[in-house]
Structure formats: C-alpha cells, structure tokens
Write a protein that holds these residues in place. Structure first.
Motif, PDB file in Angstrom:
ATOM      1  N   VAL A  30      -3.903 -10.318  -1.619  1.00 55.12           N
ATOM      2  CA  VAL A  30      -2.440 -10.362  -1.532  1.00 55.12           C
ATOM      3  C   VAL A  30      -1.828  -9.139  -2.210  1.00 55.12           C
ATOM      4  N   MET A  31      -2.359  -8.792  -3.371  1.00 58.58           N
ATOM      5  CA  MET A  31      -1.838  -7.618  -4.075  1.00 58.58           C
ATOM      6  C   MET A  31      -2.091  -6.343  -3.270  1.00 58.58           C
ATOM      7  N   ALA A  32      -3.213  -6.281  -2.576  1.00 56.74           N
ATOM      8  CA  ALA A  32      -3.559  -5.083  -1.818  1.00 56.74           C
ATOM      9  C   ALA A  32      -2.668  -4.886  -0.596  1.00 56.74           C
ATOM     10  N   ILE A  33      -2.155  -5.978  -0.018  1.00 60.19           N
ATOM     11  CA  ILE A  33      -1.359  -5.850   1.203  1.00 60.19           C
ATOM     12  C   ILE A  33       0.129  -6.135   0.983  1.00 60.19           C
ATOM     13  N   LEU A  34       0.524  -6.403  -0.239  1.00 58.48           N
ATOM     14  CA  LEU A  34       1.919  -6.690  -0.555  1.00 58.48           C
ATOM     15  C   LEU A  34       2.777  -5.449  -0.321  1.00 58.48           C
ATOM     16  N   PRO A  35       3.782  -5.534   0.547  1.00 58.61           N
ATOM     17  CA  PRO A  35       4.584  -4.347   0.861  1.00 58.61           C
ATOM     18  C   PRO A  35       5.267  -3.731  -0.365  1.00 58.61           C
ATOM     19  N   ALA A  36       5.752  -4.548  -1.274  1.00 64.17           N
ATOM     20  CA  ALA A  36       6.412  -4.008  -2.465  1.00 64.17           C
ATOM     21  C   ALA A  36       5.429  -3.206  -3.316  1.00 64.17           C
ATOM     22  N   HIS A  37       4.193  -3.631  -3.353  1.00 62.11           N
ATOM     23  CA  HIS A  37       3.179  -2.902  -4.113  1.00 62.11           C
ATOM     24  C   HIS A  37       2.731  -1.658  -3.361  1.00 62.11           C
ATOM     25  N   LEU A  38       2.587  -1.779  -2.061  1.00 62.33           N
ATOM     26  CA  LEU A  38       2.156  -0.625  -1.262  1.00 62.33           C
ATOM     27  C   LEU A  38       3.156   0.526  -1.337  1.00 62.33           C
ATOM     28  N   SER A  39       4.437   0.189  -1.382  1.00 66.71           N
ATOM     29  CA  SER A  39       5.436   1.258  -1.414  1.00 66.71           C
ATOM     30  C   SER A  39       5.450   1.988  -2.751  1.00 66.71           C
ATOM     31  N   ARG A  40       4.891   1.375  -3.787  1.00 61.85           N
ATOM     32  CA  ARG A  40       4.879   2.009  -5.109  1.00 61.85           C
ATOM     33  C   ARG A  40       3.522   2.606  -5.474  1.00 61.85           C
ATOM     34  N   SER A  41       2.534   2.403  -4.645  1.00 58.28           N
ATOM     35  CA  SER A  41       1.206   2.919  -4.970  1.00 58.28           C
ATOM     36  C   SER A  41       0.589   3.629  -3.768  1.00 58.28           C
ATOM     37  N   VAL A  42       1.348   4.461  -3.147  1.00 57.82           N
ATOM     38  CA  VAL A  42       0.880   5.179  -1.970  1.00 57.82           C
ATOM     39  C   VAL A  42      -0.168   6.204  -2.379  1.00 57.82           C
ATOM     40  N   GLY A  43      -1.161   6.389  -1.524  1.00 60.97           N
ATOM     41  CA  GLY A  43      -2.185   7.372  -1.815  1.00 60.97           C
ATOM     42  C   GLY A  43      -1.595   8.773  -1.894  1.00 60.97           C
ATOM     43  N   GLY A  44      -1.849   9.450  -2.982  1.00 58.44           N
ATOM     44  CA  GLY A  44      -1.345  10.793  -3.152  1.00 58.44           C
ATOM     45  C   GLY A  44       0.034  10.864  -3.773  1.00 58.44           C
ATOM     46  N   GLY A  45       0.750   9.747  -3.752  1.00 58.25           N
ATOM     47  CA  GLY A  45       2.085   9.738  -4.353  1.00 58.25           C
ATOM     48  C   GLY A  45       2.012   9.265  -5.795  1.00 58.25           C
ATOM     49  N   PHE A  46       2.873   9.799  -6.619  1.00 54.56           N
ATOM     50  CA  PHE A  46       2.888   9.390  -8.020  1.00 54.56           C
ATOM     51  C   PHE A  46       4.301   8.990  -8.398  1.00 54.56           C
ATOM     52  N   ASP A  47       4.393   7.830  -8.985  1.00 50.98           N
ATOM     53  CA  ASP A  47       5.673   7.344  -9.472  1.00 50.98           C
ATOM     54  C   ASP A  47       5.384   6.532 -10.731  1.00 50.98           C
ATOM     55  N   ASN A  48       6.370   6.366 -11.556  1.00 53.12           N
ATOM     56  CA  ASN A  48       6.166   5.608 -12.791  1.00 53.12           C
ATOM     57  C   ASN A  48       5.718   4.172 -12.506  1.00 53.12           C
ATOM     58  N   GLU A  49       6.248   3.580 -11.440  1.00 53.27           N
ATOM     59  CA  GLU A  49       5.894   2.202 -11.134  1.00 53.27           C
ATOM     60  C   GLU A  49       4.430   2.047 -10.727  1.00 53.27           C
ATOM     61  N   SER A  50       3.869   3.041 -10.072  1.00 50.97           N
ATOM     62  CA  SER A  50       2.472   2.918  -9.651  1.00 50.97           C
ATOM     63  C   SER A  50       1.540   2.844 -10.854  1.00 50.97           C
ATOM     64  N   VAL A  51       1.862   3.579 -11.893  1.00 46.05           N
ATOM     65  CA  VAL A  51       1.071   3.527 -13.118  1.00 46.05           C
ATOM     66  C   VAL A  51       1.359   2.230 -13.872  1.00 46.05           C
ATOM     67  N   ALA A  52       2.629   1.858 -13.926  1.00 44.12           N
ATOM     68  CA  ALA A  52       3.030   0.704 -14.721  1.00 44.12           C
ATOM     69  C   ALA A  52       2.527  -0.610 -14.142  1.00 44.12           C
ATOM     70  N   ILE A  53       2.483  -0.758 -12.830  1.00 44.72           N
ATOM     71  CA  ILE A  53       2.024  -2.010 -12.233  1.00 44.72           C
ATOM     72  C   ILE A  53       0.558  -2.233 -12.559  1.00 44.72           C
ATOM     73  N   ALA A  54      -0.242  -1.199 -12.501  1.00 45.06           N
ATOM     74  CA  ALA A  54      -1.656  -1.336 -12.853  1.00 45.06           C
ATOM     75  C   ALA A  54      -1.810  -1.711 -14.322  1.00 45.06           C
ATOM     76  N   ALA A  55      -1.066  -1.049 -15.197  1.00 42.94           N
ATOM     77  CA  ALA A  55      -1.154  -1.353 -16.621  1.00 42.94           C
ATOM     78  C   ALA A  55      -0.599  -2.738 -16.933  1.00 42.94           C
ATOM     79  N   MET A  56       0.428  -3.171 -16.218  1.00 40.05           N
ATOM     80  CA  MET A  56       1.007  -4.492 -16.444  1.00 40.05           C
ATOM     81  C   MET A  56       0.023  -5.592 -16.045  1.00 40.05           C
ATOM     82  N   ALA A  57      -0.598  -5.453 -14.893  1.00 36.46           N
ATOM     83  CA  ALA A  57      -1.580  -6.448 -14.464  1.00 36.46           C
ATOM     84  C   ALA A  57      -2.765  -6.484 -15.430  1.00 36.46           C
ATOM     85  N   LEU A  58      -3.193  -5.327 -15.891  1.00 41.95           N
ATOM     86  CA  LEU A  58      -4.283  -5.270 -16.863  1.00 41.95           C
ATOM     87  C   LEU A  58      -3.877  -5.900 -18.191  1.00 41.95           C
TER      88      LEU A  58
END
Length: 120
Positions: A30-58
């Motif tokens: 579900v996390m892998a295909i969730l559109p809200a997550h996909l838009s923040r963790s695009v391959g090659g793209g960097f945004d604060n949320e992409s780093v923060a979501i991984a750290a938050m889940a961890l």
C-alpha cells in the motif's frame, strides 16, 4: 527514500500485528503504490518530504519496537536518532513528537508496559 519508507511501514505493521508477514506485505505494498507517497518520492527527485516520510516511518517502527523489553534501550536510541534526522530534514516534525507522546500517554493510562511496576 521510497523503498525505505515502504520497508519501514511493513516492519511497523509486522511489529503491531504480532509478527504477521501478510500484514507487513500488505502495508508495504500500500505504501509503495499510494499516490500521495509516490508524488513525494519520485525517482531522481528530491524534496524534504521524501526524506522525512522515510525517517518518520522508521521512527514509528523503532519506537514501537523499543517498547518490547526493558533492555531495548539501543532500539530506543536508534528511534531518537531517526527522529533527529527527520526533524533536521522537515519542518513538520512536531507531528511525530505529538504522536509518540500521545502513544506513550495512552500506554501509561492503560498500564500496558509489561516491564513497569505501576500501582494505582
């Protein structure tokens, strides 16, 4: 960071569901295909949320894992490091502090922590 988020979410589901591999697989999927997550963790793209979501889940996984026994202080320290990393990378870190504090308060009210001797 998307893979780390999906794996951490799966581990969190496994921890919360008593070691159920099926729950972990579904949560990670579900996390892998969730559109809200996909838009923040695009391959090659960097945004604060992409780093923060991984750290938050961890952080959430390590926090729940550290509640197993009294000797899990190493895991609790790792949760603190993951939280510090998340707080340094994202301004919405207050959400995690509130959720961890709320969870700890509910556990104390329910007297869930098995290694604490609380007499009320």
């Amino acid at each position: 960071f998307g893979t780390i988020s999906a794996v951490s979410t799966g581990l969190l589901a496994m921890e919360c569901c008593g070691g159920s591999g099926a729950a972990a697989a579904v949560a990670a999927l579900v996390m892998a295909i969730l559109p809200a997550h996909l838009s923040r963790s695009v391959g090659g793209g960097f945004d604060n949320e992409s780093v923060a979501i991984a750290a938050m889940a961890l952080t959430f996984f390590l926090w729940c894992r550290s509640l197993r026994t009294k000797n899990a202080w190493v895991v609790a320290a790792a949760a603190g490091v993951a939280y510090t990393y998340m707080a340094a990378s994202w301004g919405g870190y207050v959400f995690v502090v509130n959720m961890v504090g709320l969870h700890a308060g509910c556990l104390l009210l329910c007297q869930y922590l098995p290694f604490m001797d609380i007499d009320c």
